[in-house]
Design a protein around this motif. Structure first.
Motif, mmCIF file in Angstrom:
data_model
loop_
_atom_site.group_PDB
_atom_site.id
_atom_site.type_symbol
_atom_site.label_atom_id
_atom_site.label_comp_id
_atom_site.label_asym_id
_atom_site.label_seq_id
_atom_site.Cartn_x
_atom_site.Cartn_y
_atom_site.Cartn_z
ATOM 1 N N GLY A 187 0.851 -1.336 0.048
ATOM 2 C CA GLY A 187 0.072 0.119 0.071
ATOM 3 C C GLY A 187 0.703 1.130 0.033
ATOM 4 N N ILE A 188 2.080 1.188 0.113
ATOM 5 C CA ILE A 188 2.936 2.498 -0.082
ATOM 6 C C ILE A 188 3.756 2.365 -1.307
ATOM 7 C CG2 ILE A 188 5.048 3.625 1.199
ATOM 8 C CD1 ILE A 188 2.553 3.111 2.929
ATOM 9 N N ARG A 189 3.645 3.696 -1.995
ATOM 10 C CA ARG A 189 4.218 4.170 -3.145
ATOM 11 C C ARG A 189 5.693 3.934 -3.335
ATOM 12 N NH1 ARG A 189 1.623 8.323 -7.208
ATOM 13 N NH2 ARG A 189 2.953 7.913 -9.229
ATOM 14 N N ILE A 190 6.305 3.302 -4.259
ATOM 15 C CA ILE A 190 7.784 3.325 -4.644
ATOM 16 C C ILE A 190 7.996 3.844 -5.967
ATOM 17 C CG2 ILE A 190 7.990 1.342 -3.013
ATOM 18 C CD1 ILE A 190 8.215 -0.420 -5.743
ATOM 19 N N PRO A 191 9.169 4.441 -6.061
ATOM 20 C CA PRO A 191 9.484 5.307 -7.403
ATOM 21 C C PRO A 191 9.784 4.422 -8.556
ATOM 22 C CG PRO A 191 11.146 5.222 -5.871
ATOM 23 C CD PRO A 191 10.060 4.780 -4.875
ATOM 24 N N LEU A 192 10.331 3.105 -8.174
ATOM 25 C CA LEU A 192 10.495 2.304 -9.155
ATOM 26 C C LEU A 192 10.058 0.818 -9.053
ATOM 27 C CD1 LEU A 192 14.273 3.378 -10.081
ATOM 28 C CD2 LEU A 192 12.037 4.146 -11.212
ATOM 29 N N LEU A 193 9.575 0.268 -10.000
ATOM 30 C CA LEU A 193 9.163 -1.300 -9.873
ATOM 31 C C LEU A 193 10.301 -2.154 -10.411
ATOM 32 C CD1 LEU A 193 6.551 -2.858 -9.350
ATOM 33 C CD2 LEU A 193 6.063 -2.785 -11.838
ATOM 34 N N TYR A 194 11.202 -1.914 -11.391
ATOM 35 C CA TYR A 194 12.411 -2.683 -11.529
ATOM 36 C C TYR A 194 13.712 -1.839 -11.607
ATOM 37 C CZ TYR A 194 8.461 -5.292 -14.139
ATOM 38 O OH TYR A 194 7.338 -5.866 -14.565
ATOM 39 N N HIS A 195 14.692 -2.747 -11.496
ATOM 40 C CA HIS A 195 15.865 -2.214 -11.880
ATOM 41 C C HIS A 195 16.213 -1.899 -13.159
ATOM 42 C CE1 HIS A 195 17.566 -3.019 -7.939
ATOM 43 N NE2 HIS A 195 16.844 -4.401 -7.682
ATOM 44 N N PHE A 196 17.204 -1.199 -13.452
ATOM 45 C CA PHE A 196 17.644 -0.668 -14.838
ATOM 46 C C PHE A 196 17.176 -1.720 -15.891
ATOM 47 C CE2 PHE A 196 20.952 2.343 -13.078
ATOM 48 C CZ PHE A 196 20.177 3.342 -13.442
ATOM 49 N N GLY A 197 16.380 -0.977 -16.912
ATOM 50 C CA GLY A 197 16.129 -1.720 -18.107
ATOM 51 C C GLY A 197 15.202 -2.630 -18.095
ATOM 52 N N GLY A 198 14.605 -2.667 -16.651
ATOM 53 C CA GLY A 198 13.532 -3.770 -16.357
ATOM 54 C C GLY A 198 14.084 -5.396 -16.255
ATOM 55 N N ILE A 199 15.322 -5.512 -15.890
ATOM 56 C CA ILE A 199 16.237 -6.725 -15.744
ATOM 57 C C ILE A 199 15.452 -7.419 -14.908
ATOM 58 C CG2 ILE A 199 18.203 -7.894 -15.172
ATOM 59 C CD1 ILE A 199 19.827 -5.406 -16.275
ATOM 60 N N THR A 200 15.361 -7.052 -13.579
ATOM 61 C CA THR A 200 14.539 -7.562 -12.674
ATOM 62 C C THR A 200 13.952 -6.653 -11.554
ATOM 63 O OG1 THR A 200 14.777 -9.142 -10.758
ATOM 64 C CG2 THR A 200 16.366 -7.632 -10.905
ATOM 65 N N SER A 201 12.870 -7.132 -10.729
ATOM 66 C CA SER A 201 11.999 -6.247 -10.166
ATOM 67 C C SER A 201 13.031 -5.852 -8.720
ATOM 68 C CB SER A 201 10.903 -6.828 -9.547
ATOM 69 O OG SER A 201 10.894 -8.141 -8.856
ATOM 70 N N VAL A 202 12.371 -4.744 -8.118
ATOM 71 C CA VAL A 202 13.387 -4.340 -6.731
ATOM 72 C C VAL A 202 12.819 -5.027 -5.530
ATOM 73 C CG1 VAL A 202 13.338 -1.865 -7.736
ATOM 74 C CG2 VAL A 202 11.478 -2.661 -6.439
ATOM 75 N N ILE A 203 12.055 -5.953 -5.561
ATOM 76 C CA ILE A 203 11.510 -6.984 -4.434
ATOM 77 C C ILE A 203 11.562 -8.409 -5.013
ATOM 78 C CG2 ILE A 203 9.735 -7.532 -2.813
ATOM 79 C CD1 ILE A 203 10.846 -4.754 -2.265
ATOM 80 N N PRO A 204 12.505 -9.005 -4.446
ATOM 81 C CA PRO A 204 12.746 -10.392 -4.869
ATOM 82 C C PRO A 204 11.535 -11.370 -4.540
ATOM 83 C CG PRO A 204 14.392 -10.156 -3.023
ATOM 84 C CD PRO A 204 13.448 -8.918 -3.229
ATOM 85 N N SER A 205 11.433 -12.500 -5.224
ATOM 86 C CA SER A 205 10.376 -13.423 -4.959
ATOM 87 C C SER A 205 9.946 -13.907 -3.542
ATOM 88 C CB SER A 205 10.098 -14.380 -6.201
ATOM 89 O OG SER A 205 11.353 -15.083 -5.745
ATOM 90 N N ASN A 206 11.008 -14.140 -2.847
ATOM 91 C CA ASN A 206 11.098 -14.603 -1.436
ATOM 92 C C ASN A 206 10.185 -13.763 -0.490
ATOM 93 O OD1 ASN A 206 14.080 -14.910 -2.782
ATOM 94 N ND2 ASN A 206 13.320 -16.737 -1.861
ATOM 95 N N PHE A 207 10.250 -12.523 -0.899
ATOM 96 C CA PHE A 207 9.379 -11.670 -0.084
ATOM 97 C C PHE A 207 7.829 -11.217 -0.389
ATOM 98 C CE2 PHE A 207 13.758 -10.779 1.528
ATOM 99 C CZ PHE A 207 13.363 -10.572 2.917
ATOM 100 N N ILE A 208 7.508 -11.930 -1.474
ATOM 101 C CA ILE A 208 6.326 -11.747 -2.234
ATOM 102 C C ILE A 208 5.088 -12.776 -1.938
ATOM 103 C CG2 ILE A 208 5.124 -11.246 -4.410
ATOM 104 C CD1 ILE A 208 7.842 -10.294 -5.421
ATOM 105 N N GLU A 209 4.083 -12.324 -1.272
ATOM 106 C CA GLU A 209 3.135 -13.208 -1.038
ATOM 107 C C GLU A 209 1.900 -13.141 -2.125
ATOM 108 O OE1 GLU A 209 1.103 -14.043 3.315
ATOM 109 O OE2 GLU A 209 0.025 -12.325 2.222
ATOM 110 N N ASP A 210 1.722 -11.795 -2.575
ATOM 111 C CA ASP A 210 0.738 -11.547 -3.807
ATOM 112 C C ASP A 210 0.958 -10.322 -4.611
ATOM 113 O OD1 ASP A 210 -1.655 -12.112 -4.971
ATOM 114 O OD2 ASP A 210 -2.716 -10.724 -3.590
#
Length: 755
Positions: A187-210
């Protein structure tokens, strides 16, 4: 009178109680290796069965379906257990369901099913809903095991181009600019969703529930967006034993550890650092058309504490950071822009610290979040040009759900966001209304000069939504959001509506409409007389389920945009180097199109065919004609397939996309006094970059040992070396142009050891 009698009979029929035979089927897999688990015990109410050699199960039970109002909340509880694994359970709606994939954690591990699902504040889905299992998210070819990157394989998401805004770490949704969409973590806004060029997201899958993805039409609980919404919800599952992993690939190295500290306190920690900056020089061939060296480097880290002092109360403390650095080296001086050479450094960084308290009982569900942290954006071009922006972003948010009755629920909340920023800029404006998307001339365009400009931005919002379920065939959600933009001294009232109509077990119709606004940001925010940008969205969709394993959807959308911020270059001159009023609310436009998705999902196979046809147009003022928007993309076709046999998984992804519009240079004029050529600009966005197509492939193999697991994968992006064109570079007199292309091929070979 006859009509009233028919309606009365209809209501009585839908609210009567009856006993129904319900069949549930699916597969049980290991959460880390996705290998089928044999002889797992499945129990539902009084019925029990076990899985076969490929992990498949079928179980049938008799369930009393009461009034329709209760039919939306009454749940069946599926209990699953297997030797060497943690017991788990899954709540299911009391209807026939198939292909329910259950992921079991080995003792000492913790995992969840990750879904991408569109949902409104009160859990009524909107047109375009897409649900993906964890296995699909982590094994989609080209995503390199990154679940957020799987968004690019869905309808409504356009391809990205590094030079046009989207490649800076965000995505294009339904022909809108990347900055028109919001990207949230809990629910908190972040400035970027991906690292440079969209290589990978800024939050890895191990911390993602949904992962919650709204291409549009979302409810009143979210704002500050006129396009789509992506929300990452982090894991809060309880940990019973210490576990973790170490992963190495040609893209990055990562480590993760989770452990219980006490019975009520858990710790999760993760670190990741790219190594692609070491690999890339060996991957890009000399004839790739790039006259610069790309050296991207990123790292991120996460730390989370979960405390459960009571069954109704939960506390979470989550801190994470992201840091990128990209260097471009222009070796050759260009005569039409001699200052455009030397080192180009781009370095966006941000950190967030979040504290969450949640309370839940049978009637009330409340969640309070306080978050804050800095964002730093540094850009340098040679010794003369650059920008340096530092912003502290604080948010306080509370969301309350109050269930009055099975027929009626209320959701309400508040959101306060406060940003203190300091900016120093010495650059020409990024684009002009006559020449959109093309870079400014650093040697001859007048730069904007801003030194240590301080600014305070604050937004206050309240919302309310009602979830009304008069019948099992119909749901409706009226909602409203009120936002106050303090720096503009303006209130914005945004009514919204979502509906769902179930015609039969096979056919469902969904619709949504609403008003959405977004405040000016970055350089635009210097002009405090602006209005927020505004969009009215209309979406309708139909879903067809011929079998339990096949689903087809078709959605139509129309987005009407107004009060768009445009750049008026006549307002900048030597006497006005700050150009605080160079931006004006004169723009308008629209986007419209259709999205279709045909998906199949079986025990050892999943795949889909997604196609979007759309058009996005804009005008810079009411007296100007409509022109193609720079993010318009007529066709976008994506085919995905993955097949598992034993420890092997093989998948492929193919995509074709129309090239985005560009404004061409059709000639030049020679300036003898300054000894350089001035380009003659053609019609705005009258040409397109070449269409692109590519094939991605992925192979996985897993080994299981007594106390740990090992898996390996090969994920290759752009198998047949067909790099997409990003933009063009012109020669000194604009008579020739050279394409600047994406990376021709990006292989990612990796291994992961899990204990």
């Amino acid at each position: 009178m006859r009509f009233f009698f028919i309606v009365l009979v209809f209501v009585l029929e839908t609210t009567s109680a009856y006993a129904e035979s319900i069949s549930i089927s699916g597969t049980v897999l290991d959460s880390q290796t996705f290998i089928p688990i044999q002889n797992a015990t499945i129990q539902i109410e009084e019925q029990t069965t076990i899985t076969d050699a490929i992990g498949h199960y079928v179980i049938t039970t008799q369930h009393n379906t009461l009034s329709q109002a209760k039919d939306t909340t009454d749940k069946l509880v599926l209990m699953i257990s297997a030797e060497g694994y943690l017991n788990t359970q899954k709540n299911l709606a009391p209807i026939k369901q198939s292909n329910i994939v259950i992921l079991l954690d080995k003792q000492g591990q913790s995992g969840e099913i990750i879904e991408i699902i569109e949902k409104t504040p009160i859990q009524i889905t909107t047109p375009g809903q897409t649900d993906l299992s964890q296995k699909e998210l982590l094994t989609i070819p080209g995503a390199r095991g990154d679940p957020i990157s799987a968004l690019r394989s869905l309808p409504s998401v356009g391809t990205t181009r590094s030079g046009r805004g989207a490649g800076q770490g965000n995505i294009v949704i339904r022909g809108s600019a990347p900055e028109d969409s919001s990207y949230l973590v809990d629910g908190i806004r972040i400035p970027l969703l991906y690292h440079f060029g969209g290589i990978t997201s800024v939050i890895p899958s191990n911390f993602i529930e949904d992962i919650v993805f709204f291409p549009g039409g979302f409810g009143a609980n979210e704002g500050s967006s006129t396009a789509g919404l992506v929300e990452i919800q982090t894991k809060s599952s309880q940990i019973t034993q210490t576990s973790g992993f170490f992963e190495f690939s040609f893209i990055d190295v990562a480590a993760y550890l989770e452990t219980p500290i006490t019975k009520t306190l858990d710790l999760k920690i993760g670190l990741r650092r790219s190594i692609i900056d070491l690999i890339l020089p060996f991957v890009i061939p000399e004839d790739a058309g790039l006259d610069f060296v790309v050296a991207p480097r990123y790292y991120d880290g996460q730390l989370r504490l979960d405390w459960r002092p009571h069954s109704n109360h939960r506390f979470a403390f989550f801190g994470f950071l992201s840091s990128d650095r990209l260097e471009l080296l222009f070796n050759n001086q260009r005569s039409n822009d001699p200052k455009a050479m030397g080192a180009v450094v781009s370095q966006p960084n941000f950190q967030k610290l979040m504290a969450t308290w949640s309370y839940k009982n049978s009637v009330i569900d409340n969640r309070l979040v306080a978050a804050g942290g800095p964002t730093y954006i540094f850009f340098e071009l040679g010794e003369d040009f650059g920008l340096d922006i530092a912003a502290w972003d604080y948010t306080l948010r509370d969301d309350l759900t109050w269930k009055f009755h099975d027929l009626l629920s209320l959701k309400t909340g508040l959101n306060i966001r406060w940003i203190l920023s300091t900016s120093s800029v010495n650059l020409p404006l990024p684009s002009s209304t006559e020449d959109p998307g093309n870079p400014p001339n650093l040697s001859f365009d007048l730069p904007v000069d801003i030194q240590d400009q301080e600014q305070i931005t604050s937004i206050y919002a309240n919302y309310a939504a009602l979830d009304i379920t008069p019948s099992k065939f119909f749901q409706i959600t009226p909602s409203v959001r009120l936002e106050y933009y303090a720096q503009l001294n303006r209130f914005e009232l945004m009514p919204r509506l979502s509906t769902k109509m179930t015609l039969s077990q096979q056919w469902i119709i969904r619709g949504s409409t609403g008003v959405y606004t977004r405040a000016p940001e970055n350089a635009e925010a210097l002009n405090t007389t602006l209005h927020p940008e505004r969009s009215n969205q209309y979406v309708i969709g139909v879903e067809y389920n011929p079998t339990s394993d096949i689903k087809a959807t078709l959605n139509g959308f129309y987005i009407d945009r107004s009060q768009l911020v445009q750049q008026d270059d006549t307002r900048i001159d030597i006497s006005n180097p700050i150009a605080s009023d160079v931006y004006v609310n004169t723009g308008s436009g629209h986007s419209y199109g259709f999205e279709s998705l045909l998906r199949a999902r079986y025990d050892n196979f999943f795949g889909w065919l997604a196609y979007t046809i759309s058009r996005s147009e804009i005008r810079i003022s009411d007296d100007q004609p409509l022109e193609l928007y720079r993010y318009d993309q007529t066709h976008n076709l994506i085919a995905v397939a993955s097949y598992q046999i034993g420890p092997w998984t093989l998948g492929g992804r193919w995509q074709y996309a129309t090239g985005i519009p560009i404004t061409p240079y059709i000639g030049s004029r020679y300036n003898a006094d300054l000894n350089y050529y001035t380009p003659i600009i053609g019609d705005v966005n009258s040409e397109r970059i070449e269409d692109s197509h590519r094939l991605d492939m992925r192979i996985d193999y897993s080994w299981r040992f007594d106390s740990w697991d090992l898996s390996a994968f090969l994920d290759v992006t752009n198998v047949y070396l067909n790099p997409a064109v990003l933009s063009y570079q012109y020669n000194f007199d604009y008579t020739e142009k050279t394409p600047i292309t994406d990376i021709p091929i990006l292989p990612a070979l990796g291994i992961r050891g899990t204990f």
